[in-house]
Design a protein around this motif. Structure first.
Motif, mmCIF file in Angstrom:
data_model
loop_
_atom_site.group_PDB
_atom_site.id
_atom_site.type_symbol
_atom_site.label_atom_id
_atom_site.label_comp_id
_atom_site.label_asym_id
_atom_site.label_seq_id
_atom_site.Cartn_x
_atom_site.Cartn_y
_atom_site.Cartn_z
ATOM 1 N N ALA A 257 3.541 -11.169 -2.876
ATOM 2 C CA ALA A 257 2.784 -12.202 -3.590
ATOM 3 C C ALA A 257 1.391 -11.701 -3.943
ATOM 4 C CB ALA A 257 2.706 -13.481 -2.752
ATOM 5 N N GLU A 258 0.770 -10.967 -3.039
ATOM 6 C CA GLU A 258 -0.552 -10.393 -3.320
ATOM 7 C C GLU A 258 -0.480 -9.385 -4.460
ATOM 8 O OE1 GLU A 258 -3.567 -11.186 -2.120
ATOM 9 O OE2 GLU A 258 -2.712 -12.729 -0.827
ATOM 10 N N VAL A 259 0.557 -8.552 -4.455
ATOM 11 C CA VAL A 259 0.700 -7.551 -5.515
ATOM 12 C C VAL A 259 0.901 -8.232 -6.867
ATOM 13 C CG1 VAL A 259 2.152 -5.669 -6.404
ATOM 14 C CG2 VAL A 259 1.535 -5.737 -3.972
ATOM 15 N N ALA A 260 1.623 -9.332 -6.885
ATOM 16 C CA ALA A 260 1.839 -10.053 -8.142
ATOM 17 C C ALA A 260 0.516 -10.508 -8.754
ATOM 18 C CB ALA A 260 2.768 -11.245 -7.916
ATOM 19 N N ASN A 261 -0.503 -10.666 -7.920
ATOM 20 C CA ASN A 261 -1.843 -11.062 -8.365
ATOM 21 C C ASN A 261 -2.859 -10.012 -7.954
ATOM 22 O OD1 ASN A 261 -1.214 -13.727 -9.483
ATOM 23 N ND2 ASN A 261 -0.565 -14.149 -7.389
ATOM 24 N N TRP A 262 -2.549 -8.751 -8.187
ATOM 25 C CA TRP A 262 -3.346 -7.649 -7.661
ATOM 26 C C TRP A 262 -4.799 -7.673 -8.114
ATOM 27 C CZ3 TRP A 262 -5.481 -4.418 -11.253
ATOM 28 C CH2 TRP A 262 -4.863 -4.332 -12.508
ATOM 29 N N GLU B 252 -6.809 -10.203 -8.419
ATOM 30 C CA GLU B 252 -7.592 -11.160 -7.637
ATOM 31 C C GLU B 252 -7.441 -10.979 -6.139
ATOM 32 O OE1 GLU B 252 -5.321 -12.533 -10.127
ATOM 33 O OE2 GLU B 252 -6.940 -12.227 -11.566
ATOM 34 N N SER B 253 -6.536 -10.121 -5.708
ATOM 35 C CA SER B 253 -6.219 -10.019 -4.286
ATOM 36 C C SER B 253 -7.323 -9.343 -3.477
ATOM 37 C CB SER B 253 -4.919 -9.241 -4.089
ATOM 38 O OG SER B 253 -4.669 -9.068 -2.714
ATOM 39 N N ALA B 254 -7.737 -10.014 -2.413
ATOM 40 C CA ALA B 254 -8.661 -9.421 -1.449
ATOM 41 C C ALA B 254 -7.880 -8.795 -0.293
ATOM 42 C CB ALA B 254 -9.624 -10.482 -0.922
ATOM 43 N N ALA B 255 -6.576 -9.037 -0.248
ATOM 44 C CA ALA B 255 -5.746 -8.541 0.846
ATOM 45 C C ALA B 255 -5.255 -7.110 0.611
ATOM 46 C CB ALA B 255 -4.551 -9.469 1.054
ATOM 47 N N LEU B 256 -5.345 -6.631 -0.621
ATOM 48 C CA LEU B 256 -4.894 -5.282 -0.938
ATOM 49 C C LEU B 256 -6.059 -4.305 -0.846
ATOM 50 C CD1 LEU B 256 -2.711 -6.018 -4.106
ATOM 51 C CD2 LEU B 256 -1.924 -5.762 -1.737
ATOM 52 N N ARG C 205 -6.768 1.363 -3.109
ATOM 53 C CA ARG C 205 -5.670 2.239 -3.543
ATOM 54 C C ARG C 205 -4.428 1.428 -3.908
ATOM 55 N NH1 ARG C 205 -5.310 8.063 -1.633
ATOM 56 N NH2 ARG C 205 -3.145 7.512 -1.223
ATOM 57 N N GLU C 206 -4.152 0.381 -3.178
ATOM 58 C CA GLU C 206 -2.995 -0.469 -3.514
ATOM 59 C C GLU C 206 -3.207 -1.157 -4.863
ATOM 60 O OE1 GLU C 206 -1.942 -1.258 1.183
ATOM 61 O OE2 GLU C 206 -2.930 -2.852 0.030
ATOM 62 N N ARG C 207 -4.420 -1.652 -5.089
ATOM 63 C CA ARG C 207 -4.733 -2.264 -6.401
ATOM 64 C C ARG C 207 -4.638 -1.235 -7.519
ATOM 65 N NH1 ARG C 207 -8.337 -5.031 -3.264
ATOM 66 N NH2 ARG C 207 -10.084 -3.683 -3.808
ATOM 67 N N LEU C 208 -5.133 -0.032 -7.270
ATOM 68 C CA LEU C 208 -5.038 1.025 -8.277
ATOM 69 C C LEU C 208 -3.580 1.410 -8.550
ATOM 70 C CD1 LEU C 208 -8.024 3.383 -7.397
ATOM 71 C CD2 LEU C 208 -7.597 2.289 -9.616
ATOM 72 N N ALA C 209 -2.759 1.447 -7.508
ATOM 73 C CA ALA C 209 -1.330 1.747 -7.710
ATOM 74 C C ALA C 209 -0.680 0.679 -8.579
ATOM 75 C CB ALA C 209 -0.615 1.862 -6.365
ATOM 76 N N ALA C 210 -1.015 -0.582 -8.337
ATOM 77 C CA ALA C 210 -0.477 -1.671 -9.166
ATOM 78 C C ALA C 210 -0.998 -1.576 -10.600
ATOM 79 C CB ALA C 210 -0.828 -3.021 -8.547
ATOM 80 N N GLU C 211 -2.279 -1.286 -10.745
ATOM 81 C CA GLU C 211 -2.847 -1.152 -12.090
ATOM 82 C C GLU C 211 -2.222 0.030 -12.829
ATOM 83 O OE1 GLU C 211 -7.116 -0.659 -14.449
ATOM 84 O OE2 GLU C 211 -7.129 -0.753 -12.255
ATOM 85 N N PHE C 212 -2.059 1.150 -12.144
ATOM 86 C CA PHE C 212 -1.425 2.312 -12.747
ATOM 87 C C PHE C 212 -0.021 1.948 -13.221
ATOM 88 C CE2 PHE C 212 1.218 6.085 -12.668
ATOM 89 C CZ PHE C 212 0.436 7.043 -13.288
#
Length: 161
Positions: A81-86, A88-92, A95-102
């Motif tokens: 669920a956090e990744v689906a909203n990467w 806005e996520s403060a839980a990621l 690097r996890e946010r960058l992986a999702a953005e990539f």
């Protein structure tokens, strides 16, 4: 229901359809095994990329798949669920946010991977990690899009990768 007809082979729709071209299916399986068997990315980072593309592709099989070592790595339904909203996520992690953005850029607008974006990536990832992420996203996008186009159902038993 799948968009092409194929004989039931007992492996589930997600595999049986590809056996119409068994030699090619072997290659798809080998690519999948190469990625999941050899990626050195942390599970959460790999799953951030995989889940982002699974949502973009609207692939039932991919959305029903989970990381084999996910529980130990803190990958649960809340993580997805956090990744689906990467954004806005403060839980990621960064690097996890960058992986999702990539993954999102890879799938939707690879031309938008400008020098500024690559500078942010290179500040967080080593070159071998970026090669890993790129190869992973190639599999996720290609195979996931293929399964979505064919329209196969997710198997009853969850796939663990």
């Amino acid at each position: 229901m799948a968009r092409i007809s194929f004989p039931e082979q007992g492996f589930g729709e997600h595999v049986d359809w590809a056996l119409l071209r068994a030699d090619m299916a072997v290659g798809m399986g080998a690519f999948s095994e190469a990625v999941y068997g050899n990626s050195t990315l942390p599970v959460r980072e790999r799953e951030a990329a995989r889940w982002t593309i699974a949502l973009i592709n609207d692939c039932a099989v991919c959305q029903g798949t989970r990381a084999r070592d996910g529980e130990a790595a803190g990958v649960d339904e809340g993580f997805y669920a956090e990744v689906a909203n990467w954004r806005e996520s403060a839980a990621l992690t960064e690097r996890e946010r960058l992986a999702a953005e990539f993954a999102q850029r890879f799938a939707l607008d690879h031309q938008a991977m400008d020098d500024e974006f690559w500078a942010r990536l290179r500040a967080a990832f080593a070159d071998d990690e970026l090669a890993d992420l790129t190869i992973c996203c190639g599999l996720f996008l290609g195979l996931g899009r293929t399964l979505a186009v064919i329209g196969v159902r997710a198997p009853d038993e969850r796939i663990l990768v």
